[in-house]
Motif scaffolding. Structure first.
Motif, short mmCIF file in Angstrom:
data_model
loop_
_atom_site.label_atom_id
_atom_site.label_comp_id
_atom_site.label_asym_id
_atom_site.label_seq_id
_atom_site.Cartn_x
_atom_site.Cartn_y
_atom_site.Cartn_z
N ALA A 81 -3.90 1.99 -6.17
CA ALA A 81 -4.46 0.76 -5.91
C ALA A 81 -3.31 -0.57 -6.17
CB ALA A 81 -5.53 0.30 -6.79
N GLY A 82 -3.34 -1.45 -5.25
CA GLY A 82 -2.36 -2.37 -5.73
C GLY A 82 -0.83 -2.10 -5.10
N ALA A 83 -1.13 -0.80 -3.99
CA ALA A 83 0.22 -0.80 -3.63
C ALA A 83 1.03 -1.68 -2.77
CB ALA A 83 0.00 0.55 -2.68
N ALA A 84 2.11 -1.51 -2.56
CA ALA A 84 2.82 -2.41 -1.64
C ALA A 84 2.11 -2.33 -0.10
CB ALA A 84 4.38 -2.33 -1.66
N LEU A 85 2.25 -3.49 0.55
CA LEU A 85 1.84 -3.34 1.93
C LEU A 85 2.78 -2.65 2.90
CD1 LEU A 85 0.27 -6.80 2.07
CD2 LEU A 85 -0.80 -4.73 1.82
N SER A 86 4.17 -2.32 2.40
CA SER A 86 5.10 -1.85 3.15
C SER A 86 4.64 -0.13 3.27
CB SER A 86 6.46 -2.07 2.84
OG SER A 86 7.22 -1.10 3.46
N VAL A 87 4.54 0.21 4.35
CA VAL A 87 4.15 1.66 4.55
C VAL A 87 5.36 2.43 4.20
CG1 VAL A 87 3.26 3.76 6.05
CG2 VAL A 87 2.10 1.43 6.08
N ALA A 88 6.56 2.05 4.54
CA ALA A 88 7.85 2.96 4.17
C ALA A 88 8.05 3.14 2.72
CB ALA A 88 9.01 2.06 4.84
N THR A 89 7.47 2.50 1.98
CA THR A 89 7.75 2.46 0.65
C THR A 89 6.25 3.00 -0.32
OG1 THR A 89 7.40 0.27 0.04
CG2 THR A 89 9.66 1.00 0.12
N ALA A 90 5.25 3.12 0.76
CA ALA A 90 3.87 3.42 0.04
C ALA A 90 3.88 4.60 -0.65
CB ALA A 90 2.99 3.10 0.84
N THR A 91 3.01 4.84 -1.51
CA THR A 91 3.07 6.38 -2.29
C THR A 91 1.53 6.75 -1.99
OG1 THR A 91 2.49 5.29 -4.40
CG2 THR A 91 4.88 6.04 -3.97
N GLY A 92 0.80 5.80 -1.49
CA GLY A 92 -0.78 6.18 -1.11
C GLY A 92 -1.30 5.72 0.26
N TYR A 93 -2.53 6.00 0.49
CA TYR A 93 -3.14 5.44 1.81
C TYR A 93 -3.22 3.75 1.56
CZ TYR A 93 -4.00 10.06 3.74
OH TYR A 93 -3.87 11.16 4.31
N LEU A 94 -3.10 3.20 2.78
CA LEU A 94 -3.83 1.65 2.39
C LEU A 94 -5.14 1.77 2.67
CD1 LEU A 94 -1.47 0.16 5.60
CD2 LEU A 94 -0.97 0.09 2.95
N ASP A 95 -6.03 0.77 1.57
CA ASP A 95 -7.32 0.68 1.71
C ASP A 95 -7.79 -0.48 2.88
OD1 ASP A 95 -7.06 -1.79 0.68
OD2 ASP A 95 -7.84 -1.05 -1.46
N VAL A 96 -8.79 -0.61 2.86
CA VAL A 96 -9.49 -1.47 4.04
C VAL A 96 -8.72 -2.92 4.01
CG1 VAL A 96 -11.42 -2.70 4.87
CG2 VAL A 96 -11.52 -0.02 4.47
N SER A 97 -8.88 -3.42 2.82
CA SER A 97 -8.27 -4.68 2.49
C SER A 97 -6.68 -4.72 2.67
CB SER A 97 -8.68 -5.40 1.29
OG SER A 97 -8.19 -4.52 0.13
N HIS A 98 -5.89 -3.61 2.15
CA HIS A 98 -4.65 -3.60 2.55
C HIS A 98 -4.11 -3.80 3.87
CE1 HIS A 98 -3.98 -0.96 -1.31
NE2 HIS A 98 -3.89 -2.31 -1.62
#
Ligand SMILES: [Zn+2]
Length: 452
Positions: A81-98
């Protein structure tokens, strides 16, 4: 209810038809294979279904408890939760609000005149607003419209992440005038510039946010939207409609299909997966997808992202294709009650030979670009399999110019990303999902270059 990821073997065609018609098992349609003692298919089934199938002589291989493993994926998500919005550096799925935030951030980038946020007109059953993003620098006639859709099925978590990554890769490279290299494939700065300067790319990454939220927080195997259950139906599975069975293409399937067809659709509101809804395009999510075609009539190419089975599917999905008899088509009532039996002669769906050639060629372009990423070879094939469908987005999109000659012909695809061998294949562990995000991004970039 516990749901298990399984492989089911049945002795013959009739047994495989019964899997869907009688036992209501949702199968991964394109994983059907001929084996020594019959046919085998990858599927998800409940305890009660497995018991009934084994009693009837099917062999059921148990792969994992999809519900329990899905809960593990949910916990991993919360850790991110609170992950960066950049998928290239993300470590988990985007949630709905992301996903919504990533779209808004893109459209708000300073000094950009090539991205536009589009608010879809229909709020979902849970009052969520949906957005699409247009990428295109310039205006005027002659621009090719390309429409990329994701997040229709709730449990297929990776599709919005793929499309947000696609947006981020494309717009970053365009701004910086740089190449994009994915595996062995390089998309040159000139090719990227040509996409954005000469085409309009419409990306609608999260068509069913209510369902996605419910799958990510409550029931991992949820597929439908969140339409309230009909009055008097209190079971949790009576909520929702399968948005990808709700489009206006042979929607009222009992009228159009052979009674023996194992069509993967249901008129039962309490079907866990494939309820078609109370009317064609009854759902706000379906209406939003259709609104894009109506509002941007220069859209001529369409890809709907789903999981799983490593397939690139082209039209049609209701029956085998044929290119010899234009009168044998989905609008002809003479064939009502005859559609949807694989490999018979009573009915086949018409597609002009030159359209088929173009459809297959573009599918192969995507396949080659996906393979260049890490070597996975997706099958390109007609959407029809042993299990036909009705009311799906790809057939609806391609049928639009046939039901109304004023509309553009839209070459349409469904990509089923990810392997059945993955754990929780609808939402694989994120390190695997990252690889899938890369390979599908590569396929979509190649598609945008080749679709003219
Ligand atoms: Zn799907």
């Amino acid at each position: 209810m516990s749901i298990h990821h399984t492989r089911i073997t049945g002795s013959d065609y009739a047994a495989m038809a019964d899997l869907v018609k009688k036992y209501k098992v949702t199968v991964a349609r394109h994983t059907v294979e001929k084996v020594r003692d019959g046919y085998r298919v990858d599927a998800h089934a409940s305890d009660a279904q497995i018991q009934a199938l084994e009693a009837a002589g099917y062999t059921v291989e148990h792969l994992e408890d999809a519900e329990a493993e899905g809960k593990a994926r949910q916990r991993e998500m919360r850790d991110n939760a609170g992950a960066a919005l950049s998928v290239a550096t993300a470590t988990g799925y985007l949630d709905v609000s992301h996903v919504e935030a990533a779209l808004a951030t893109e459209a708000a980038a300073p000094n950009d005149r090539f991205t536009t946020l589009i608010r879809l007109p229909n709020e979902t059953w849970e009052q969520r607003a949906c957005h699409a993003l247009k990428i295109g620098n310039g205006s005027g006639p002659g621009r090719t419209g390309i429409y990329l859709l994701g997040g229709v099925h709730a449990r297929e978590w990776g599709s919005p992440d793929i499309l947000i990554n696609f947006i981020q890769q494309l717009t970053n490279a365009y701004r910086a005038n740089t190449d994009i290299t994915i595996g062995n494939r390089t998309f040159t700065a000139a090719q990227i510039k040509s996409i954005v300067d000469t085409k309009d790319i419409y990306v609608f990454p999260q068509a069913n946010p209510d369902g996605r939220h419910y799958s990510m927080t409550t029931e991992p195997m949820w597929r439908k939207n969140r339409r309230p259950a009909p009055a008097g139906h209190t079971q949790s599975q009576c909520v929702g409609v399968d948005v990808n069975r709700n489009y206006d293409f042979l929607w009222n399937f009992p009228k159009y299909f052979d009674a023996n067809s194992p069509v993967q659709n249901s008129t039962d509101p309490c079907d866990h997966d494939v309820y078609i809804g109370p009317a064609a395009a009854s759902e706000p999510e379906t209406k939003n997808v259709v609104w894009m075609f109506d509002t941007f009539p220069h859209i001529r190419y369409f890809v709907d992202l789903h999981s799983y089975s490593e397939d690139i599917l082209y039209n049609w999905g209701d029956d085998n294709d044929q290119s010899t008899d234009p009168q044998m088509n989905f609008q002809n009532p003479a064939y009502d009650g005859k559609r949807g039996i694989a490999d018979d002669k009573a009915y086949r769906e018409y597609i002009a030979a030159e359209d088929k050639k173009l459809a297959v060629g573009l599918a192969n372009e995507m396949r080659d670009a996906i393979k260049a990423s890490r070597g996975r070879v997706y099958k390109t094939e007609q959407s029809m399999s042993l299990y036909p469908t009705a009311g799906t987005s790809d057939d609806y999109a391609f049928s639009r110019h046939i039901t109304d000659a004023k509309r553009a012909k839209v070459f349409s695809y469904t990509i089923e990303w990810g392997s059945p061998k993955n754990p929780t294949p609808f939402h694989p562990p994120y390190p695997e999902m990252k690889q899938i995000i890369d390979e599908i991004t590569s396929g979509l970039l190649a598609f945008c270059i080749s679709a003219n």
